[in-house]
Write a protein that holds these residues in place. Structure first.
Motif, short mmCIF file in Angstrom:
data_model
loop_
_atom_site.label_atom_id
_atom_site.label_comp_id
_atom_site.label_asym_id
_atom_site.label_seq_id
_atom_site.Cartn_x
_atom_site.Cartn_y
_atom_site.Cartn_z
N LEU A 1280 -22.84 -96.79 -15.22
CA LEU A 1280 -22.18 -97.88 -15.94
C LEU A 1280 -20.67 -97.90 -15.72
CD1 LEU A 1280 -24.04 -97.66 -19.36
CD2 LEU A 1280 -24.52 -99.20 -17.47
N ILE A 1281 -20.13 -96.84 -15.16
CA ILE A 1281 -18.67 -96.73 -15.01
C ILE A 1281 -18.35 -96.69 -13.52
CG2 ILE A 1281 -16.66 -95.31 -15.49
CD1 ILE A 1281 -18.10 -94.36 -18.01
N GLY A 1441 -17.13 -106.15 -11.50
CA GLY A 1441 -17.37 -106.42 -10.09
C GLY A 1441 -17.47 -105.17 -9.26
N GLN A 1442 -16.92 -104.04 -9.78
CA GLN A 1442 -17.00 -102.80 -9.00
C GLN A 1442 -18.33 -102.08 -9.15
OE1 GLN A 1442 -13.58 -100.31 -9.80
NE2 GLN A 1442 -12.37 -102.08 -10.42
N LEU A 1443 -19.16 -102.52 -10.14
CA LEU A 1443 -20.46 -101.88 -10.32
C LEU A 1443 -21.42 -102.32 -9.23
CD1 LEU A 1443 -21.07 -102.15 -14.17
CD2 LEU A 1443 -20.62 -100.09 -12.87
N LYS A 1444 -22.47 -101.52 -9.01
CA LYS A 1444 -23.49 -101.88 -8.04
C LYS A 1444 -24.41 -102.93 -8.66
CE LYS A 1444 -23.79 -97.45 -5.59
NZ LYS A 1444 -24.67 -96.34 -5.23
N THR A 1445 -24.20 -104.18 -8.25
CA THR A 1445 -25.04 -105.27 -8.76
C THR A 1445 -25.74 -105.99 -7.63
OG1 THR A 1445 -23.15 -106.76 -8.71
CG2 THR A 1445 -23.58 -105.60 -10.78
N TYR A 1446 -26.00 -105.25 -6.53
CA TYR A 1446 -26.65 -105.89 -5.41
C TYR A 1446 -28.06 -106.35 -5.84
CZ TYR A 1446 -28.63 -101.19 -4.99
OH TYR A 1446 -29.22 -100.00 -5.25
#
Length: 1616
Positions: A1280-1281, A1441-1446
């Motif tokens: 989450l971070i 936007g820096q999280l992995k949301t692919y």
């Protein structure tokens, strides 16, 4: 050139080159056979390209009106109850769906194979003989040139001499199927004889059973001979009979294999044209040119018993689709069949194969055709042929008196002989409308032969009373009753045939009378003597049933009784002078006396065999042709014999003549019982008139009366009523025609079945002395009716109803009521009762004395006025006065208190006769009697109402006390309800219901004192006290899966830290809620293990190796225990919280204290409340657990780890705490999905188990290494971070946020641990930790929801829509309107919030809120506008936007769809249609399959078949077991369509059956389609099945079922 001979020579050369070249059949054989063998045959047949010829035939429209579909074993058939001529007329699925019969009353059944569809047969149906498909009118035969094929291709001998030019020296050792050896026996023999593996032996055995034979060895003659010897030797060690083994040359095997293929080819060819079929029929029936040689079809039939199963099936199908499809050829075939009938039946009886694969089974196709059956009677005297065949088969059982004696009979052979009776029933199933002289002659010839067989049964299996010593060996009796049951419908059919023609009836009566008079069974041994009683003389020959032989088998006497009822007046009076009615009644009377003596326990030394015979004599299966006919014969005799003589004859046979004559007195209770039975017999003879011919009633009246008396016992289901009523030859009871008149239907609930209750107006027809009641039924019926009358405030008298008047021929039976002897008997009984001679009378005797008096008066009313006057004059006689006086005195006897009301009613009815009050007479008889006085009735009514009011008041007081106790126990549920204070005072302030954050409410934690269900001792739940445990069951679950069929990776390498949002496989922990001491549970578990291991003879119900046991109280299945840990309230003082908030300064968060090298970018958000000193964050750990609780924590955690990952137990594995957190989260999600949290009552049931699981999961950090817990926490937080997110972390879309929340909340206290100091977070730190973790995970879940829904356009309105749109545009490119985004988020996040509320309720003890979004947000300290979370923490939004949301290919949409069982059709025939068209994906044959439907996913499987077996964990399992492993994590719920039952599975070796959710119109299930009624889906039953699955109760239901039905050898569920 002779083309036919050249073709045969060509086949002789080519067949051995194609077939049997290898040990195993190869796929190329079929291709070569088509190209080199069958195509030349087709060219030879058509003279041109076969495809061109077949197209021409199809275009000519020469198709058959008959369907002729040959049924396979297990295929569903339909029979119309309204239109079928007989029950054997059936339709296939397709024809039924396209016929008018679909809207009629129909039955569904499973075919045993061999029959064919009767669609298009005009003689099979009253209306609608053709479906739409076959309603095409008549067809014209094509004129084709016949092809003469050698019969030797289809009929062969196994050991034919080989041709001289055969050079190859290769042989086969062929093993044949039989019915004497089991699968295991054959497998064992093959493994020892031919040295094959178990799998190969199993394959051989399956194919032998399926096809009838199998080549098990290929080689030289010597090697095959050695294999044959070994097979026979090994099989003889197991069974008395060796296996049948033959050695065949490869060329013979090749030609036999091709002959099989040729048979199927013939079926395909002749089905293409009526002309081709007719040509084949001509060739098959054409006499052989060789002298003394039968036709082709005759040779096929006569060789049937020599063929193996596969060859038989092909030949039978060939006969059905050819000869039986053409009317004329069917007649010719029937003549040939009848000609060889006796030999065919002999072959069948000496054979060991089932009838369904014998050519004799074709009899149903020809004997049930009415015109054909009558032709066979006229031309072939088929009735005589059939009976002569039976007599020849049974001749070995005839004794010296030409009577059957079945001691030591062969049960298998006897069963096969009984099958012949079916053919006789088929012949007689349709009685003729027009009689010819030839038909009369031949029928009476057959009837005479039938009487000869009955004469051999008359008096058979006689018994003689055993004195002194008990019988040593129980005699055989089943055989005689088996024949009687087979003849039951045949007898009634013969009677119907006789009744349809007066001349036939007269001649049949004479034949039957002559046969009866010639029978010499149980003759008299003494001369006739004179007996005196009441100035009357009886001249009769003595016979003592208790000392001389007697029998219950009297078919000739009973047939004669029925023929008498069928007479017309002229016929009967013409015969009356030649009849000895006393002799007619002699043997039936002896049989009734035998039943009475057995009831009086005079024949106890004769064993149970005689008791069983008497039981079946009066049971519904036999009574209509045994007991009922004996009663009819006695009524016939009573109507023609002098009443006094008849009564004295009955007294003599009951051996009570001397007792009532005063010359003998006895104190034996057996004679009292005999007196009761004798009086009951008189009641039956006088009062039972509901028989056509005895009175003017119809068969419907009979059925109506039977139903009324059955329902007077208790409300009954439709199937129970059908079983209790006799069936006719069409298997109909007539119940549907009368049930709506006499009963009302009560629909079933979720369980049970629908019940019929008798209508109130029909209760007046209740007769407590109904002659079909058994003793137990009579007692139940009387108790039920007396109870009903007591509830209605009436007296308990149960007077018999007014019987219908006798017909003219039987009107003289009422003379018995005035005969001196009977009145003398009644007077004697009443006198003994009044004198209170207790050893010489019983209450039942007095009870039976009153009904004759009732009938005496009721018959008078129903008769003419002159007859009434006659009886009234007689009532004034001495007997009449004494009887009235005796009855008056009986009222005061204390021993007759139970009969007081009935005596009072009898006196009230008789009083008007003595007072000569004619006006009162009619009112007393035609109206129910009034109470003694109106005041008593009113007083009784007031008393009843007062008692009812007192009872209601008591119940209301109990309910009030229970309600107060509930409120006191569950104060937390009512803590926010405002209480009004004194008048003028403000109400108490509301307590905030918040469970998260610094504003958290105060949990009202009570002292928890529980009682152990084993030792019944109480103990308070404390952390340092001995452990109290909760029974629990841990199991893998796919209830919540969003991707069915997806399993877990290999357990050795799988890391369960992150649960995928598709929830493919979870671990559920459920509990029944019962508590024990840990020590008590350990002792109990050890005792269960020791007991179960000692029961070696029974299949274990529980799996001891996996720690299973049954809850001692409710018997629920458990496999672990959950320790009860007291709730830690962690109180918060709000003034301290507010003071701390005022002193906040910029210091590092707690996370930085643990990881000083990492300055967290979310420092201002996560754990962002700095404190002035460390003591605000850390406190010494004051919560220590006792060793007992610690051990139980390990036990439970190890079980969850072992079951959830399917690995061996290892308490040191780092995944143990993760699995504990995961089972906590998954169990809460399962409860929320099932909707229990919205139902207060259900939630309270689950609350204890949920709290225990949550507290257990929270305590896991204390049992594991702190470093491991901290690593787990940092791994979860890293997803989450962004700055902590490593390459191995999954995308935020691939994480289930609730599992993540539970893990973070339960693991974060580990961050406060020091290596040397045992610390824990303070209450304030815990509050803020929970709050910010919840905020963070909630924001992540909102992100998941927004990225998963579909876009939509529209207009934005509202603040939440604006914020939602801004947030969405910051993380994704979309044009979706804000209002849609906000609405989708609210809907998608609701399940998460409900689960979080449940979790924090169990963790903190603060009562949960209502199921509304605003209430949930308030409870969780979340803003009502969830998007304001992002508005308050904009810096968080910039980091998203820096999280992995692919985007992953498969991720669920929110809210997740709730799994439900598949939708089933309303009509069960739709499922049967699907099963009919089901093709096994791995088999090319059309043998019987078991189509099974998975109710989880809708997959259709082929169960219990070797073709679809798969490897699972190194073992062979069936298709259902393999599917359950992938679809339901080992749990399965399947619907076996053809069996109409649900199968529950929970592992490879554990399963049970369950009722299907389909009910008929009477509210009953129909397993195995036994009754065949139309079935419709019951939503309530299906909903119950769904709950069984959703609530994880399948395993428990299986174990409960196995406990109830525990068998010696369990079913192999893994092969399903």
């Amino acid at each position: 050139m002779d083309c036919g001979r050249e073709l045969l020579r060509y086949l002789a050369e080519q067949v051995p080159r194609i077939y049997c070249l290898e040990a195993e059949p190869c796929p190329q054989e079929e291709e070569l056979a088509l190209s080199l063998l069958l195509q030349p045959l087709e060219y030879f047949l058509f003279g041109e390209d076969p495809h061109v010829s077949l197209e021409k035939l199809q275009q000519s429209g020469a198709s058959s009106q008959l369907c002729g579909r040959v049924f396979k074993e297990g295929e569903t058939t339909y029979s119309c109850r309204d239109c079928a001529i007989d029950p054997t007329c059936v339709l296939c699925m397709d024809c039924f769906q396209n016929s008018i019969h679909k809207g009629h009353r129909y039955k569904m059944h499973t075919s045993s194979g061999g029959g064919f569809c009767d669609c298009g047969d005009l003689e099979a149906w009253k209306t609608g003989p053709c479906c739409i498909k076959h309603d095409q009118g008549s067809t014209s035969a094509l004129k084709l040139v016949g092809v003469i094929m050698s019969a030797d291709m289809l009929v062969w001998e196994e050991n034919d001499i080989l041709p001289a030019d055969v050079k190859e020296d290769t042989y086969y050792c062929v093993l044949y199927n039989d019915e004497h050896h089991s699968y295991d026996h054959v497998i064992y023999t093959l493994r020892r004889a031919v040295s094959c593996s178990h799998k190969e032996a199993n394959t051989h055995t399956s194919l032998i059973d399926k096809e009838g034979r199998r080549a098990v060895k290929r080689g030289t003659y010597e090697s095959c001979q050695q294999a044959k010897r070994l097979i026979q030797e090994n099989s003889e060690q197991i069974s008395l009979q060796p296996l049948r083994v033959e050695i065949l040359h490869s060329a013979v095997m090749a030609h036999q294999s091709f002959s099989m293929r040729l048979g199927t080819w013939f079926q395909q060819i002749i089905s293409s044209s009526v002309g081709l079929r007719q040509v084949f029929c001509q060739v098959a029936l054409e006499p052989s040119p060789t002298a003394g040689r039968a036709s082709l079809i005759s040779r096929l039939m006569l060789h049937d018993a020599k063929l193996y199963k596969g060859a038989r099936k092909i030949i039978h199908e060939l006969i059905v689709c050819s000869l039986l499809m053409e009317t004329e050829y069917k007649r010719l075939f029937a003549i040939e069949f009848t000609k060889h009938y006796k030999q065919l039946q002999k072959d069948f009886i000496s054979d060991d194969h089932e009838r369904s694969i014998s050519v004799t089974a074709l009899s149903v196709q020809i004997f049930t055709v009415p015109t054909l059956a009558r032709q066979l009677i006229e031309e072939g005297n088929v009735i005589k042929v059939i009976i002569d065949t039976v007599m020849e088969m049974l001749s070995e059982h005839l004794d010296n008196n030409n009577r059957f004696h079945f001691q030591g009979y062969n049960s298998d052979k006897f069963f096969r002989i009984q099958v012949i009776f079916h053919d006789l029933r088929y012949i007689l199933i349709s009685k003729p409308m027009i009689w010819t002289n030839k038909l009369r002659t031949q029928f009476l010839e057959g009837f005479r032969t039938f009487l000869g067989m009955l004469a051999c049964m008359q008096g058979m299996e006689e018994v003689k009373r055993q004195f002194g010593q008990h019988i040593e060996v129980e005699p055989e009796w089943e055989a005689g009753f088996s024949i009687q049951m087979q003849l039951r419908h045949i007898l009634s059919m013969f009677q119907d045939w006789c009744a349809s023609d007066e001349e036939v009836l007269l001649r049949a009566f004479k034949e039957c009378h002559s046969t009866l008079m010639s029978c010499c069974n149980q003759p008299f041994h003494g001369e006739a003597t004179d007996s005196y009683m009441c100035k009357h003389i009886l001249h009769a020959r003595p016979y003592r049933v208790s000392q001389e032989p007697v029998t219950v088998h009297l078919p000739v006497s009973r047939l004669l009784a029925e023929l008498v009822l069928l007479h017309n007046k002229a016929l009967f009076f013409a015969l009356q002078a030649h009849c000895d009615f006393a002799y007619f009644a002699e043997h039936p009377l002896r049989c009734l006396v035998l039943a009475a003596q057995v009831s009086a326990e005079m024949w106890r030394r004769n064993g149970l065999s005689l008791v069983s015979q008497v039981y079946y004599y009066q049971d519904v299966k036999c009574r209509d042709e045994m007991f009922d006919k004996d009663i009819i014969m006695l009524q016939i005799a009573a109507s023609k014999i002098d009443p006094n003589d008849f009564v004295m004859l009955v007294l003599q046979r009951f051996e009570l003549f001397e007792v009532f004559n005063g010359s003998c007195s006895t104190k034996d209770q057996q004679w009292n019982r005999l007196t009761e039975e004798m009086l009951h017999l008189f009641i039956i003879i006088i009062g039972e008139r509901y028989i056509p011919g005895i009175s003017g009633v119809t068969k419907e009246d009979m059925t109506m009366r039977e139903v009324i008396h059955l329902l007077c016992i208790e409300p009954m289901a439709h199937s129970s009523l059908v079983k209790a009523l006799p069936e006719n030859e069409s298997r109909e009871t007539g119940l549907e025609n009368v049930i709506s008149t006499v009963a009302t239907f009560k629909k079933p609930g979720v369980s049970g079945h629908g019940l019929y209750e008798v209508k109130k107006e029909c209760l007046q027809e209740f007769n407590p002395f109904f002659y079909h009641y058994s003793k137990s039924q009579r007692s139940k019926a009387e108790d039920a009716q007396k109870k009903r009358k007591a509830q209605e405030g009436c007296d308990k008298a149960l007077p018999p109803p007014v019987p219908p008047p006798f017909s003219q021929a039987f009107s003289s039976i009422v003379q018995l009521l005035r005969c001196d002897v009977l009145l003398h008997v009644l007077r004697q009984v009443l006198q003994k009762a009044v004198e209170d001679t207790t050893t010489q009378w019983t209450e039942a005797m007095v009870q039976r004395v009153k009904p004759p008096h009732c009938f005496y008066i009721l018959v008078s009313v129903r008769s003419s006025l002159d007859l009434v006057s006659f009886f009234l004059l007689d009532i004034g006689s001495e007997h009449g006065k004494s009887l009235f006086d005796f009855l008056s005195k009986l009222k005061g006897l204390p021993s007759l208190e139970a009969q007081k009301d009935m005596i009072q009613w009898t006196l009230q009815v008789e009083t008007p006769f003595h007072l000569w009050k004619w006006d009162v007479l009619s009112s007393l008889i035609l109206k129910p009697p009034l109470p003694q006085n109106i005041q008593d009735k009113e007083k009784a009514e007031r008393k009843r109402k007062a008692e009812a009011a007192k009872h209601r008041q008591k119940i209301m007081a109990q309910m009030s006390a229970m309600q107060k106790n509930f409120i006191e126990t569950h104060k937390m549920l009512y803590e926010n309800v405002p209480e009004s204070g004194a008048q003028g005072e403000p109400s108490a302030p509301m307590v905030r219901r918040v469970a998260v954050g610094p504003r958290r409410g105060v949990a009202l934690i009570e002292r928890e004192v529980l009682t152990c269900i084993l030792c019944q001792e109480e103990q308070e739940v404390k952390a340092r006290a001995p452990a109290m445990v909760l029974t629990a069951c841990v199991q893998r679950s796919t209830v919540l899966t969003q991707c069915r069929g997806k399993g877990l990776p290999k357990a050795e390498t799988y890391n369960p830290l992150f649960m995928h949002p598709d929830l493919a496989v979870g671990t559920h922990t459920g509990s029944c809620g019962h508590v024990m001491h840990a020590s008590c549970w350990q002792k109990y578990f050890e005792a269960v293990q020791n007991t179960s291991r000692s029961r070696l003879h029974a299949e274990p119900i529980i799996d001891l190796e996996n720690g299973e046991y049954m809850c001692p109280l409710c018997k629920s299945l458990c496999n672990t225990v959950v320790p009860l840990i007291p709730l830690d309230p962690l109180p918060l003082h709000f003034h301290s919280v507010n003071k701390s908030e005022e002193e906040i300064t910029d210091i590092s968060p707690i996370l930085a204290l643990r990881h000083r090298e990492c300055r967290h970018p979310f420092g201002d958000f996560f754990l962002a409340d700095p404190w002035r000193s460390v003591r605000h964050c850390f406190l010494p750990n004051s919560k220590k657990f006792s060793d007992s609780i610690g051990n139980m924590l390990t036990v439970c955690a190890t079980t969850v780890y072992r079951v959830g990952l399917k690995v061996p137990p290892n308490e040191l594995d780092s995944r143990v705490p993760i699995m504990s957190w995961n089972t906590c989260a998954f169990t809460i999600q399962a409860v929320e999905t099932d909707g229990l949290c919205s139902n207060l009552a259900m939630f309270l049931i689950q609350l204890a188990g949920l709290k225990a699981v949550v507290q257990f999961s929270a305590a896991q950090r204390r049992k594991s290494s702190q470093a491991v817990i901290q690593n787990h926490f940092m791994g979860m937080l890293g997803a989450l971070i962004p700055h902590m997110n490593d390459e191995d972390s999954p995308s935020v879309l691939e994480i289930d946020c609730f599992h993540l929340l539970v893990g973070l909340v339960l693991a974060i206290p580990a961050l406060y641990q020091e290596e040397t100091v045992d610390l824990e977070p303070s209450a304030i730190s815990t509050a803020y930790n929970h709050l910010y973790l919840l905020h963070l995970v909630t924001m992540a879940h909102i992100l998941q929801v927004m990225l998963s829904f579909q876009e939509l356009t529209g207009e934005d309105k509202g603040e939440d829509a604006r914020l939602a749109l801004e947030l969405l545009k910051s993380v994704a490119q979309t044009d979706a309107p804000g209002w849609y985004v906000a609405d989708q988020v609210r809907r998608g996040i609701a399940p998460f919030l409900r689960c979080a509320a449940l979790f924090f309720n169990c963790l903190t003890g603060i009562s949960p809120p209502e199921d509304q979004l605003e209430a949930l947000c308030s409870y969780l300290a979340l803003p009502s506008n969830l998007f304001s979370l992002f508005e308050a923490h904009k810096e968080v939004v910039s980091q998203l936007g820096q999280l992995k949301t692919y985007w992953v290919l498969l991720f669920p949409r929110y809210p997740r769809k709730q799994n439900r069982l598949i939708d089933l059709p309303e009509d069960y025939s739709t499922l049967l249609n699907q099963a009919c068209h089901f093709q096994c994906p791995k088999a090319s044959d059309d043998e019987r399959k078991h189509p099974t439907l998975c109710l989880f996913c809708g997959a259709m499987l082929c169960s219990q078949s070797t073709c679809c077996q798969e490897q699972l964990d190194g073992a062979e399992v069936g298709a259902c077991t393999a599917h359950a492993a992938s679809c339901g994590a080992g749990v399965g719920m399947f619907l076996r369509i053809r069996e109409c039952e649900v199968v529950l599975m929970a592992s490879k070796t554990r399963g049970s059956t369950y009722h299907a959710p389909y009910l008929d119109d009477y509210g009953e299930t129909d397993p195995q389609l036994g009754r065949g009624n139309p079935l419709h889906l019951s939503p309530e039953r299906y909903r119950k099945l769904h709950q069984l699955w959703q609530q994880h109760c399948i395993l428990e239901e299986i174990v409960r079922s196995q406990e109830v039905v525990n068998v010696m050898f369990a079913f192999e569920w893994q092969m399903l």
